[in-house]
Design a protein around this motif. Structure first.
Motif, PDB file in Angstrom:
ATOM      1  N   LYS A 218       0.874  -0.910  -0.019  1.00 57.01           N
ATOM      2  CA  LYS A 218       0.079  -0.080  -0.002  1.00 57.01           C
ATOM      3  C   LYS A 218       0.915   1.227  -0.066  1.00 57.01           C
ATOM      4  N   GLY A 219       0.944   1.917  -1.209  1.00 58.09           N
ATOM      5  CA  GLY A 219       1.872   2.934  -1.290  1.00 58.09           C
ATOM      6  C   GLY A 219       1.169   4.270  -1.851  1.00 58.09           C
ATOM      7  N   LEU A 220       1.714   5.297  -1.268  1.00 61.06           N
ATOM      8  CA  LEU A 220       1.000   6.684  -1.614  1.00 61.06           C
ATOM      9  C   LEU A 220       2.191   7.622  -2.272  1.00 61.06           C
ATOM     10  N   LEU A 221       1.855   8.198  -3.181  1.00 58.75           N
ATOM     11  CA  LEU A 221       2.813   9.235  -3.909  1.00 58.75           C
ATOM     12  C   LEU A 221       2.179  10.442  -3.613  1.00 58.75           C
ATOM     13  N   VAL A 222       2.815  11.381  -2.613  1.00 53.83           N
ATOM     14  CA  VAL A 222       2.311  12.651  -2.092  1.00 53.83           C
ATOM     15  C   VAL A 222       3.035  13.772  -3.043  1.00 53.83           C
ATOM     16  N   ILE A 223       2.524  14.679  -3.756  1.00 51.33           N
ATOM     17  CA  ILE A 223       3.080  15.797  -4.211  1.00 51.33           C
ATOM     18  C   ILE A 223       2.564  16.817  -3.874  1.00 51.33           C
ATOM     19  N   GLY A 224       3.493  17.790  -3.106  1.00 55.17           N
ATOM     20  CA  GLY A 224       3.301  19.237  -2.973  1.00 55.17           C
ATOM     21  C   GLY A 224       3.655  20.195  -4.066  1.00 55.17           C
ATOM     22  N   GLU A 225       3.872  21.442  -3.390  1.00 51.62           N
ATOM     23  CA  GLU A 225       4.218  22.515  -4.737  1.00 51.62           C
ATOM     24  C   GLU A 225       5.630  22.087  -5.128  1.00 51.62           C
ATOM     25  N   LEU A 226       5.678  22.230  -6.443  1.00 53.99           N
ATOM     26  CA  LEU A 226       6.994  21.989  -7.332  1.00 53.99           C
ATOM     27  C   LEU A 226       7.376  23.196  -7.933  1.00 53.99           C
ATOM     28  N   PRO A 227       8.699  23.247  -8.127  1.00 52.50           N
ATOM     29  CA  PRO A 227       9.446  24.375  -8.789  1.00 52.50           C
ATOM     30  C   PRO A 227       8.569  24.291 -10.104  1.00 52.50           C
ATOM     31  N   ASP A 249      -1.336  18.073  -4.877  1.00 45.72           N
ATOM     32  CA  ASP A 249      -1.598  19.391  -4.405  1.00 45.72           C
ATOM     33  C   ASP A 249      -1.679  20.210  -5.419  1.00 45.72           C
ATOM     34  N   PRO A 250      -2.753  21.121  -5.376  1.00 46.27           N
ATOM     35  CA  PRO A 250      -3.039  21.995  -6.465  1.00 46.27           C
ATOM     36  C   PRO A 250      -1.705  22.906  -7.042  1.00 46.27           C
ATOM     37  N   LEU A 251      -0.963  23.029  -6.289  1.00 48.95           N
ATOM     38  CA  LEU A 251       0.265  23.951  -6.362  1.00 48.95           C
ATOM     39  C   LEU A 251       1.346  23.022  -7.104  1.00 48.95           C
ATOM     40  N   ILE A 413      -3.171  24.796 -17.281  1.00 49.94           N
ATOM     41  CA  ILE A 413      -3.717  25.803 -16.258  1.00 49.94           C
ATOM     42  C   ILE A 413      -2.702  25.639 -15.128  1.00 49.94           C
ATOM     43  N   THR A 414      -2.126  26.911 -14.833  1.00 54.27           N
ATOM     44  CA  THR A 414      -1.063  26.712 -13.760  1.00 54.27           C
ATOM     45  C   THR A 414      -1.498  27.650 -12.730  1.00 54.27           C
ATOM     46  N   ILE A 415      -1.254  27.180 -11.332  1.00 53.01           N
ATOM     47  CA  ILE A 415      -1.688  27.462 -10.484  1.00 53.01           C
ATOM     48  C   ILE A 415      -0.621  28.132  -9.246  1.00 53.01           C
ATOM     49  N   PHE A 416      -0.534  29.302  -8.741  1.00 50.58           N
ATOM     50  CA  PHE A 416       0.599  29.752  -7.990  1.00 50.58           C
ATOM     51  C   PHE A 416      -0.097  30.083  -6.769  1.00 50.58           C
ATOM     52  N   ALA A 417       0.703  30.149  -5.477  1.00 53.47           N
ATOM     53  CA  ALA A 417       0.355  30.891  -4.301  1.00 53.47           C
ATOM     54  C   ALA A 417       1.700  30.959  -3.455  1.00 53.47           C
ATOM     55  N   ASN A 418       1.699  32.147  -2.492  1.00 51.06           N
ATOM     56  CA  ASN A 418       2.902  32.321  -1.614  1.00 51.06           C
ATOM     57  C   ASN A 418       2.663  31.534  -0.447  1.00 51.06           C
ATOM     58  N   ARG A 419       3.095  30.139  -0.605  1.00 53.46           N
ATOM     59  CA  ARG A 419       2.912  29.181   0.607  1.00 53.46           C
ATOM     60  C   ARG A 419       4.322  28.964   1.116  1.00 53.46           C
ATOM     61  N   GLY A 420       5.133  29.650   1.163  1.00 48.38           N
ATOM     62  CA  GLY A 420       6.345  29.559   1.885  1.00 48.38           C
ATOM     63  C   GLY A 420       6.191  30.026   3.376  1.00 48.38           C
TER      64      GLY A 420
END
Length: 568
Positions: A218-227, A249-251, A413-420
């Protein structure tokens, strides 16, 4: 007194070194002490020069340029508190790993700490929030100084562009007079080129990864904000071969341009799914591989923190890897692209089918949902975004609604946000910077308080053309606090957290000659989205009710929970 030739040589060499390091854009906040560099930048035809008179907004505009382009951007101001106003954007750039090159002009050494006007201590001004900081020497007729300037600027830029990317600070003192010779050519440099080696994983890491994969059911690939600019084709080839559910993640910008053969694996409703206790019991993974930053979703974070999978592998290019949940068991310090080149192969499993079926059921509920709350407005906005456009999201409730309602799509469509740092300041300026870098139609989804924080950012539209539509969710206060426990107590809630201002923005739109519309219903919003954009800035102000928003969101989440709980 410095002679004009030496000063011109100094700033021309600095300009040349910055361009050699990859700088194409400069954001200038006007001021006197920075005159030599401002003139040098403005008179260099191959540089894109942007003006923003408000320093705090200028910082976030530059951050938006760098975030969207993936290239270093110079930010220049005069001496004194002008430099202090860059601090919020520098902080966001540090935590978001954005290559800002902050240049603060300064008084010469004899005018420091003696009560001279517009002089503060600018040495190490940004502390640990920059990767590199240097106080450069004054201009003089000295070849050793010439070589020092070129190499130090190149070194600083290299630090900004070494993973993890981040901001650097050059403090540059100037003596009067501050004028330069516009006719003087850029001096030649003995420094020629910086070369960066490719990242390759050694065989021991590859064996380790394959060993983990062989043991994982049972494996999950979790993707957060990428460059920006990540190789999405390489990613989806890897994901398809791995054949694990991919929580995007949307980012991450992996919900857009999803290949047809990978649509099922792209799980876009995990935030809603993980509000179901029954589903969470089925969804416990043995292994998690995470790429990018920690995703926005709080239910996902709580789920992973509570179940603490046996193996959590994080791919992060920095030795200071990001692990806010304290669950990472293995850190592979490498670029994402290097990791994605590992040859993997996994068969289909019941665990994958559990995620895919639940995700499909949640999608049915979302597709058939109706209402006039902020979620419904966000859903309508997202579904109407045109191909080849960008969305910039505010950091509080807007990004959470984007997480819930942005469906995987084949559109670009590209999504951006300031999540630093997740701040609500500087969002308007960041959006304008992103649009300037990308040169695509852009949309900003923002709350009324966040918009108020950066109304000054609109000033840049008076100096540069833009194509930005701003959708303001005006619920008269801090909407996200209504979802927190303090909203239930009632004691001082409105005064301390709700913070209603009673302000509307039609007069702001008029001041900046922006196209404006006021929206009171979902039908009006649909009609407005069908209208043509006629001016550089378009403001759509949507009036909503905080209490009704909370009820509508919770009702929708409950409907999704009931539907997926009924799955046998």
């Amino acid at each position: 007194m410095v002679n004009k030739k030496s000063l011109t040589n100094y700033v021309r060499r600095m300009t040349s070194a910055l361009m050699n390091a990859g700088v194409k854009s400069v954001v200038i906040s006007p001021g006197s002490r920075s005159t030599p560099l401002a003139y040098a930048f403005a008179s260099t035809k191959s540089l894109n020069v942007y003006m923003q008179v408000d320093e705090r907004s200028a910082g976030f505009f530059a951050l938006g340029l760098a975030k969207a382009s993936g290239e270093p951007v110079v930010l220049l101001c005069t001496s004194g508190t002008a430099a202090s106003n860059y601090f919020p954007a520098v902080t966001e750039a540090h935590y978001a790993r954005i290559p800002l090159i902050v240049i603060t002009a300064d008084r010469p050494h004899e005018l420091r700490e003696v009560g001279a006007p517009q002089a503060i201590d600018q040495i190490q001004l940004y502390g640990n929030h920059v990767k590199y900081s240097v106080d450069l020497p004054l201009a003089e007729d000295n070849t050793d100084v010439d070589d020092f300037i070129v190499r130090h600027v190149q070194r600083a830029a290299s630090v900004a562009l070494t993973a993890p990317y981040g901001p650097i600070h050059l403090n540059v003192p100037f003596r009067e007079p501050l004028l330069i010779d516009f006719e003087m050519d850029i001096p030649t440099s003995t420094f020629i080129q910086r070369m960066k080696g490719n990242d390759l994983l050694d065989t021991s890491i590859i064996h380790f990864v394959n060993d983990i994969l062989n043991k994982t059911e049972k494996g999950l690939l979790v993707i957060g904000e990428l460059p920006i600019g990540i190789n999405t084709k390489l990613f989806w080839n890897f994901a398809k071969a791995l054949n694990w559910p991919v929580l995007c993640d949307p980012l991450s910008n992996l919900r857009a341009k999803v290949p047809t053969n990978c649509m099922d694996l792209c799980i876009d409703n995990y935030d809603a799914l993980l509000k179901s206790n029954r589903f969470k019991e089925k969804a416990i993974p043995d292994t998690v591989i995470r790429l990018g930053a920690q995703p926005v979703s709080k239910p996902l974070s709580l789920f992973l923190k509570n179940v603490r999978p046996n193996t959590v592998v994080l791919i992060d290019e920095s030795p200071e890897f990001r692990d806010p949940l304290g669950i990472v068991t293995h850190h592979i310090q490498s670029s994402i692209e290097a990791f994605l080149q590992i040859d993997v192969q996994k068969e289909d499993s019941a665990y994958v089918k559990t995620w895919v079926q639940a995700n499909d059921e949640a999608s049915v509920v979302l597709e058939n949902s109706s209402g006039s709350d902020e979620g419904a407005y966000t859903q309508m906005l997202l579904s109407n975004l045109p191909d080849k456009s960008d969305l910039i999201s505010g950091s509080s409730m807007p990004i959470r609604d984007v997480d819930t309602f942005f469906d995987k799509t084949e559109k670009d469509i590209t999504i951006f946000a300031n999540r630093g740092t997740n701040g609500i300041d500087g969002v308007v300026s960041t959006a304008l910077g992103i649009q300037a870098a990308r040169q695509r139609p852009s949309w900003l989804l923002i709350g009324d308080l966040s918009f108020l924080h950066d109304v000054n950012g609109l000033i840049v539209s008076r100096f540069h053309e833009t194509d930005l539509t701003i959708v303001i969710m005006n619920n008269d206060g801090g909407g996200i606090f209504s979802y927190l426990p303090q909203a239930e107590s009632g004691n001082h809630f409105e005064r301390l957290f709700g913070t209603p201002t009673g302000l509307t923005f039609e007069h702001i739109a008029a001041m900046y000659d922006a196209q404006y519309s006021s929206i009171e219903s979902i039908e009006e919003f649909e009609q407005e989205l069908a209208q043509d954009k006629k001016k550089n800035i378009r403001i759509i102000e949507v009036f909503t009710n905080r209490k009704e928003n909370v009820i509508a969101h919770r009702t929708l989440w409950n409907e999704i929970t009931k539907r997926i709980d009924s799955i046998e």
